[in-house]
Design a protein around this motif. Sequence first.
Motif, short mmCIF file in Angstrom:
data_model
loop_
_atom_site.label_atom_id
_atom_site.label_comp_id
_atom_site.label_asym_id
_atom_site.label_seq_id
_atom_site.Cartn_x
_atom_site.Cartn_y
_atom_site.Cartn_z
N MET A 48 0.84 -1.19 0.00
CA MET A 48 0.00 0.00 0.00
C MET A 48 0.88 1.25 0.00
N PRO A 49 0.51 2.27 -0.76
CA PRO A 49 1.30 3.51 -0.76
C PRO A 49 1.31 4.13 0.63
N GLN A 50 2.46 4.69 1.01
CA GLN A 50 2.57 5.34 2.30
C GLN A 50 1.94 6.72 2.25
N LEU A 51 1.34 7.11 3.36
CA LEU A 51 0.82 8.46 3.48
C LEU A 51 1.99 9.44 3.55
N PRO A 52 1.76 10.69 3.21
CA PRO A 52 2.85 11.67 3.33
C PRO A 52 3.41 11.70 4.75
N ALA A 53 4.72 11.90 4.85
CA ALA A 53 5.36 11.92 6.15
C ALA A 53 4.87 13.10 6.97
N PRO A 54 4.68 12.93 8.27
CA PRO A 54 4.27 14.07 9.10
C PRO A 54 5.41 15.09 9.19
N MET A 77 13.46 21.99 1.96
CA MET A 77 14.47 23.04 2.09
C MET A 77 15.29 23.21 0.81
N LEU A 78 15.43 22.14 0.03
CA LEU A 78 16.30 22.16 -1.14
C LEU A 78 15.54 22.16 -2.46
N GLY A 79 14.22 22.11 -2.40
CA GLY A 79 13.45 22.08 -3.64
C GLY A 79 13.61 20.79 -4.40
N LEU A 80 13.77 19.68 -3.68
CA LEU A 80 13.91 18.37 -4.30
C LEU A 80 12.66 17.54 -4.03
N THR A 81 12.55 16.43 -4.72
CA THR A 81 11.49 15.47 -4.41
C THR A 81 11.95 14.56 -3.29
N THR A 82 11.00 13.98 -2.57
CA THR A 82 11.38 13.04 -1.52
C THR A 82 12.06 11.81 -2.11
N ALA A 83 11.73 11.47 -3.36
CA ALA A 83 12.38 10.34 -4.01
C ALA A 83 13.87 10.63 -4.22
N GLY A 135 12.36 13.59 8.34
CA GLY A 135 13.62 14.26 8.05
C GLY A 135 13.88 14.39 6.56
N MET A 136 13.55 13.36 5.81
CA MET A 136 13.75 13.43 4.37
C MET A 136 12.78 14.43 3.72
N ARG A 137 11.56 14.50 4.25
CA ARG A 137 10.62 15.51 3.76
C ARG A 137 11.17 16.91 4.02
N PHE A 138 11.72 17.13 5.20
CA PHE A 138 12.29 18.43 5.54
C PHE A 138 13.42 18.81 4.58
N CYS A 139 14.34 17.85 4.32
CA CYS A 139 15.45 18.12 3.40
C CYS A 139 14.92 18.46 2.01
N ALA A 140 13.93 17.71 1.56
CA ALA A 140 13.39 17.94 0.22
C ALA A 140 12.79 19.34 0.12
N VAL A 147 15.74 12.62 -2.40
CA VAL A 147 16.39 12.58 -1.09
C VAL A 147 16.53 11.14 -0.60
N THR A 148 15.50 10.35 -0.80
CA THR A 148 15.55 8.95 -0.37
C THR A 148 16.65 8.19 -1.10
N ALA A 149 16.85 8.48 -2.38
CA ALA A 149 17.89 7.78 -3.14
C ALA A 149 19.26 8.01 -2.53
N VAL A 150 19.51 9.21 -2.00
CA VAL A 150 20.80 9.51 -1.37
C VAL A 150 20.87 8.91 0.03
N ALA A 151 19.81 9.07 0.80
CA ALA A 151 19.81 8.59 2.18
C ALA A 151 19.97 7.08 2.28
N THR A 152 19.47 6.35 1.28
CA THR A 152 19.58 4.90 1.31
C THR A 152 20.88 4.39 0.70
N PHE A 153 21.66 5.28 0.07
CA PHE A 153 22.90 4.86 -0.57
C PHE A 153 24.06 4.82 0.42
N TYR A 154 24.13 5.79 1.31
CA TYR A 154 25.26 5.91 2.23
C TYR A 154 24.94 5.24 3.56
N THR A 155 25.86 4.40 4.03
CA THR A 155 25.61 3.65 5.25
C THR A 155 25.74 4.50 6.51
#
Length: 271
Positions: free
Chosen positions: A1-7, A60-66, A53-58, A68-76
């Motif tokens: 099921m699709p996730q609701l927008p992050a609070p 602030m930077l004018g990016l999509t959450t997708a 947190g990813m919503r906040f970054c997106a 931001v997620t691509a970067v956050a999941t790449f680095y350990t």
Amino acid sequence: MPQLPAPDYPADVRARLEVDAKDVIARYPDSRSALLPLLHLVQSEEGHVTRTGMRFCAEMLGLTTAEVTAVATFYTMYRRKPSGDYQVGVCTNTLCAVMGGDAIFDELKEHLGVADDGADMTTADGKITLEHIECNAACDFAPLVMVNWEFFDNQTPQSAKQLVDDLRAGAPVQPTRGAPICTFKETARILAGFPDERPGAVEATGGAGPASLIGLRLAKGELPQPRVVHPRTGGPQDQTPPEHLSSHDAPQQTSASDPAHPAGPTAEEGE
């Protein structure tokens, strides 16, 4: 099921983070370049990178959450779920493993009562998260343990167990090289680019240790030539320099450096 927008963050938390985020973004000519430190910033707030947190970054930077997620999941270094105040990483790459890293990890796992089953290896009190880590370029100090990215060199199972016991007890812990240990949240804020304001922390940082510098000192002639043991007789012998100097012993006129002798085969095969 699709996730609701992050609070969103609570209003007071968001206002405080926005001030810090704008400070970080102002350091870069392209705001997108601030994504990595911003992820550290939101990690310092909650101890891991949440959807909020990813919503906040997106935003602030004018990016999509997708994006931001691509970067956050790449680095350990970015945690995706709650973890301990102290990330205890044991290097189990080849050299550290051979020198005892595997034994250290196994004994710490049993000592802390955590299971290495692919799940989060965090102690019940939330103090320690145990993990395997990749090479951290300290092979001459193997086996290596890191706590919140600070170095603990030449460890043994006994010293590693004492280390985690001290961390859980709140006792002062001093790494082999580097600043005194702070919590993972505090480390994340420093990695976001904010100064470490603890008294003496900056002065305590260190670089390469003696084991890393022996080769350099030998090359400079600051140390005597090493003695080698003959593989058959076992007797020590003075090491004599080879007759043929390598390309690192420049200046030498070689086929690569002498225009009069260009590189390429000079004889038929077998001659």
